[in-house]
Write an enzyme that holds these catalytic residues in place. Structure first.
Site, short mmCIF file in Angstrom:
data_model
loop_
_atom_site.label_atom_id
_atom_site.label_comp_id
_atom_site.label_asym_id
_atom_site.label_seq_id
_atom_site.Cartn_x
_atom_site.Cartn_y
_atom_site.Cartn_z
N LEU A 276 0.81 -1.21 0.00
CA LEU A 276 0.00 0.00 0.00
C LEU A 276 0.84 1.26 0.00
O LEU A 276 0.36 2.34 -0.29
CB LEU A 276 -0.86 0.02 1.27
CG LEU A 276 -2.30 -0.48 1.11
CD1 LEU A 276 -3.01 -0.38 2.45
CD2 LEU A 276 -3.03 0.37 0.07
N ARG A 277 2.14 1.10 0.33
CA ARG A 277 2.96 2.27 0.53
C ARG A 277 2.97 3.19 -0.69
O ARG A 277 2.88 4.41 -0.55
CB ARG A 277 4.39 1.85 0.87
CG ARG A 277 5.05 2.88 1.73
CD ARG A 277 6.49 2.66 2.06
NE ARG A 277 6.92 1.30 2.22
CZ ARG A 277 7.59 0.84 3.27
NH1 ARG A 277 7.84 1.64 4.26
NH2 ARG A 277 8.01 -0.39 3.32
N GLY A 278 3.06 2.56 -1.87
CA GLY A 278 3.09 3.34 -3.09
C GLY A 278 1.85 4.20 -3.25
O GLY A 278 1.93 5.39 -3.56
#
Lengths: 344, 616
Positions: A276-278
């Site tokens: 999810l970081r992106g």
């Protein structure tokens, strides 16, 4: 450094400049990775940052430059009322972390002099403390020992440096933006570290004669008379400074509508970025872009503008595919628009 | 070229080095510094004296390559502070040299931290001392980096090399040569006053940009430096014309500072100092520059994926060529070609990076007695002693009082043997895999593509572990090092692209080349291993002559030699049904053999695990 080369006078390299503006507006976007050949203006851009950012208020006598309003955390001295109550104005720190620096120097260590003369166990702050509320710059970050890169990213993310060594137990605020630069031909950063940087940009030497000549003209004018050159660019630099200041104020009010979230999500999905970081970084950076542009709402164009910087270092690497990761992001953006995404 | 010409050339080269000393003294900021390739000797001593003369009253400090960061930037003087009982700060060497220059002998051994700090000072003209708070100290310096490395050795760290405006080679000229030109400090002073009157017009700028592009130089720092060097040279010439005495009433007497234009001579000297030594493409020899000749080839697309060639011709192309040709006359014969080749192949300089990384590096301290080996780590020792000072002092006072000893005899710091710490240095030995790939006709071409893919994939994984990979290819009559030891995927991809196949199978030559690479790696403190991918049917001997029997004997002989040096080896037999010779060869190599008819990435990975099993 009396007169660094002005940020506004850098020729081209818009993506790099934009990335630095974004993190200047919102530290939370994370670190910036600048990869490219030598002599493309990477260090010049970083060194131009202090002149671009509004001065900060610091507690008088505080070694960490804590903010009077306590934003970004307080060090022990400020908590206990040993510094202040007066305040000072200071420039935003941009601290170089030299490759090969010892861990002592980076995180801080026992203050030997006080220990020996007074028998007091006290802490001598390191580079992380000096970079608090500013930028920590590592040239050749790709050659830095992995454990140090890890440590830097950890501290940058948590905003706090925790030191447990030599009988010391110290924690102090260390909120900074990590800016790493390097030449991929001289070695690459481990993929595990790559995606912990918020933004990643690729810089190349401009390909056309006129742009290269303009680089030389400006550099020559600067070398001949730095003060005069900086004066001539003062208003251009001032405009960027003002837009960063306004964007910071506006940031909290910028609305992120469902459509922008959807665009970001579809983009990440089609590129197959891990985790999810992106997506989170992409949204956050898009919000800063909207704030810089003076918009109240994040539109698709803000998301798409920053997508290459926010995503190119998160793609799974396929060694047999020669296409640069930047080009793959561009392709995904094109496909997204072709498939009838909400109009920008 | 006869002997007289050669001598004249050598003298011209030497004189250029002296000119460079004057130019850096005239404009230290613009020129940045000098990368001087030289060996210790009378020439270097004389050159250093000339530089000191040129600087006049300005400081010139020696900076040892192993200087530690605190000494360089400034730090607390611990011993002095203890003695005086108050905080004493000792300024750093870069601050002491501010306004002048530092000279770094054996700069190829420059510590990484020192190099990075010097680079920062060159950029920002200041340093951050190792003291609490954010108080910078001035460090307005230029540098001379004396590079004593051989050409095939690691050179200067890129981070500083890139910031040196001039690259000069100092070679002995012989006793009969005329003395070097005088570098008169008064003339330097006049030139310093004149440099602001030197103007560079667009054609000068264009000349340098075009010349740099034609020489395959990608960094814009090179033409930027060239321009500043040209300006300093123009001022230097003007100072000679103006006479050595500075004008009493400058401005008014001279008719309000007449502007000085850069001339061809300045362009040529600047190109010789700042551009040509950085070439990655050798310029056309001057006699080949005939009207009927096609324009010189654009820089190869290797450095990037853009094509510079078309956009960067510019109207001043011919002028740039003339300047380059004129500049070459100032340089040792063949130097540019030599440098260009080394840079293009990426040996030396780029491989150097890795050696620096693997070099013994201080990581910390551990308790230990320096008499039993290791260097004493003073701060760590004092740190260990620090918490006990009060107790020890009290005890010493008590004991001293009892024995009636003079208080002066009690030491300021009480250190016990148990406090002693020694520096801990790590010599990291990274694994380095040398692939030896059979690209002969028997190894079908499509298989070569598979091998390429497998090597790339393997590298993709190996840089996670910070391993190095190198690739030797043998085919036809001999072997070639296609990928020198690297961790960079970008480079491997580029180099693999140019790899061709076909011809005979000179297995012995391939093994020999791999062995050489492995030995070099071992010398640079990596642990090499050799992986051979072949179908095991050699038919070309070590000398390039055909013949199956000789070829096999040569290969076995080479294998035994490799085994004798204890370098681990693995053979991946890519023949369809398994070749007996491969087993024989593995025995001679004292290694293992794996049958791998389709060298895909998974198979390769599994096979390489055979290594992993017995790895330390």
């Amino acid at each position: 450094m009396a007169t660094p080369f002005p940020f506004a006078a850098l020729v081209g390299q818009d993506e790099m400049k934009r990335a630095l503006e974004i993190v200047a507006v919102d530290q939370g976007v994370g670190g910036v990775l600048i990869f490219g050949h030598r002599g493309t203006g990477k260090s010049t851009a970083v060194r131009a940052l202090p002149a671009l950012l509004p001065d900060i208020e610091v507690m008088e006598g505080c070694l960490y430059g804590c903010a009077p309003d306590g934003r970004g955390g307080r060090c022990e001295a400020c908590r206990d009322g040993h510094s202040g109550p007066g305040t000072d104005r200071a420039g935003v720190p941009v601290v170089d972390l030299p490759l090969g620096a010892t861990e002592d120097r980076v995180v801080g260590t026992l203050d030997l002099e006080r220990a020996l003369t007074e028998g007091v166990r006290s802490f001598e702050p390191g580079l992380l403390a000096q970079a608090h509320r500013g930028f920590l710059y590592v040239d050749e970050v790709n050659l830095l020992e992995d454990h140090l890169v890890d440590l830097l990213l950890d501290v940058a993310a948590s905003g706090e440096n925790v030191v447990e060594r030599e009988g010391l137990s110290v924690r102090h605020p260390a909120k900074f933006v990590l800016v790493g630069s390097g030449n991929p031909e001289e070695g690459e950063l481990r993929p595990q570290l790559l995606d912990r940087f918020g933004l990643s940009v690729e810089v190349t030497t401009p390909g056309d004669l006129e742009t290269r000549m303009e680089v030389l003209r400006r550099r020559d004018a600067y070398d001949r008379d730095p003060e005069d050159f900086v004066k001539r660019w003062a208003s251009a630099d001032g405009r960027i400074r003002a837009s960063i200041r306004r964007a910071r104020e506006r940031l909290g009010e910028v609305d992120v509508p469902e459509s922008a979230l959807e665009t970001a999500g579809r983009l990440c999905l089609s590129l197959g970025t891990d985790g999810l970081r992106g997506e989170l970084t992409l949204i956050r950076a898009a919000r800063a872009v909207a704030a810089l542009d003076g918009d109240d709402t994040v539109a698709d164009r803000h998301v798409l503008e920053v997508a290459p910087s926010a995503l190119r270092h998160r793609l799974r690497r396929d060694p047999l595919d020669d296409t640069g990761s930047g080009a793959r992001v561009a392709r995904a953006i094109e496909e997204l628009s072709a498939n009838g995404s909400p109009a920008a | 070229m006869n002997d007289d010409d050669r001598r004249a050339r050598a003298v011209a080269v030497r004189d250029l080095a002296w000119t460079a000393a004057a130019l850096v003294a005239i404009d230290p900021r613009g020129v940045g510094g000098i990368h001087l390739r030289a060996r210790p000797g009378p020439e270097l001593d004389a050159w250093t004296r000339a530089l000191a003369d040129a600087l006049g009253d300005r400081p010139l400090r020696r900076m040892p390559p192993h200087i530690d960061a605190g000494r360089l930037t400034g730090e607390l003087d611990l011993v002095g502070s203890l003695r005086e009982g108050r905080r004493i700060v000792r300024s750093g060497l870069l601050t002491d040299a501010s306004g002048g220059m530092v000279i770094v002998p054996m700069a190829e051994r420059l510590e990484r931290e020192a190099g990075a700090i010097l680079a920062e000072a060159l950029d920002t003209r200041r340093v951050l001392p190792r003291l609490p708070g954010l108080s910078y100290a001035p460090a307005d310096v230029a540098a001379v980096l004396i590079d004593e490395s051989r050409e095939d050795e690691a050179g200067l760290p890129d981070i500083v090399q890139e910031r040196m405006g001039c690259l000069v080679v100092l070679e002995p000229v012989g006793a009969a040569a005329p003395p070097p030109p005088a570098v008169d400090p008064a003339r330097v002073e006049v030139a310093r006053g004149l440099i602001r009157d030197v103007v560079a017009d667009d054609s000068d700028i264009e000349t340098f940009v075009v010349a740099a592009a034609r020489l395959g130089i990608d960094s814009l720092r090179a033409p930027i430096h060239a321009l500043q060097v040209a300006r300093a040279h123009r001022a230097w010439r003007a100072a000679a014309e103006a006479g050595t005495a500075p004008p009493v009433d400058s401005g008014a007497a001279e008719g309000a500072s007449t502007l000085l234009r850069i001339a061809d001579d300045d362009l040529a000297v600047a190109a010789a100092l700042a551009l040509l030594p950085r070439a990655t493409v050798a310029p056309e020899p001057p006699d080949a520059q005939d009207d009927s000749m096609p324009p010189p080839p654009p820089p190869p697309p290797s450095e990037s994926d853009r094509d510079d060639g078309d956009d960067l011709q510019g109207p001043s192309g011919p002028i740039a060529d003339q300047v380059v040709a004129a500049a070459e006359a100032h340089l040792p014969e063949g130097l540019v070609a030599r440098f260009a080749e080394a840079r293009a192949r990426g040996t030396g300089r780029k491989g150097a990076k890795l050696r620096q990384l693997m070099h013994g590096h201080r990581v910390g301290a551990r308790r230990g007695d320096p008499r039993r080996g290791g260097r004493v780590d003073l701060p760590a020792t004092l740190r260990a002693a620090a918490p006990w000072q009060r107790a020890r002092r009290d005890r010493a006072a008590k004991e001293g009082g009892a024995s009636g000893q003079e208080p002066a005899a009690t030491p300021t710091v009480h250190v016990r043997p148990s406090d002693l710490h020694v520096q801990e240095r790590v010599r990291r030995t990274a694994t380095a895999t040398v692939f030896v790939v059979d690209a002969s006709g028997s190894q079908a071409l499509n298989r070569l593509a598979e091998v390429k893919g497998a090597v790339e994939l393997f590298l993709g994984e190996s840089y996670v572990r910070r391993d190095q990979v190198s690739l030797v290819v043998f085919r036809d009559r001999g072997a070639e090092l296609v990928v020198p030891p690297t961790r960079s995927l970008v480079r491997v991809r580029r180099l693999l692209r140019g790899m061709a196949g076909g011809g005979g199978t000179p297995l012995a030559a391939g093994l020999q080349e791999a062995w050489k690479v492995a030995l070099r790696l071992e010398a640079s403190e990596a642990s090499p291993r050799i992986v051979l991918l072949s179908d095991g049917r050699p038919n070309v001997g070590i000398d390039g002559a055909g013949g199956r029997k000789r070829a096999r004997e040569d290969a076995l002989d080479m294998a035994r030699r490799i085994a004798a040096t204890g370098i681990p080896a693995l053979i991946l037999d890519s023949s369809a049904r398994g070749e007996r010779f491969a087993t024989e060869l593995a025995q001679a190599l004292n290694g293992t053999v794996a049958h791998l008819p389709r060298p895909d990435a998974q198979g390769l990975r599994r096979a390489l695990d055979l290594f992993g099993a017995d790895a330390p």
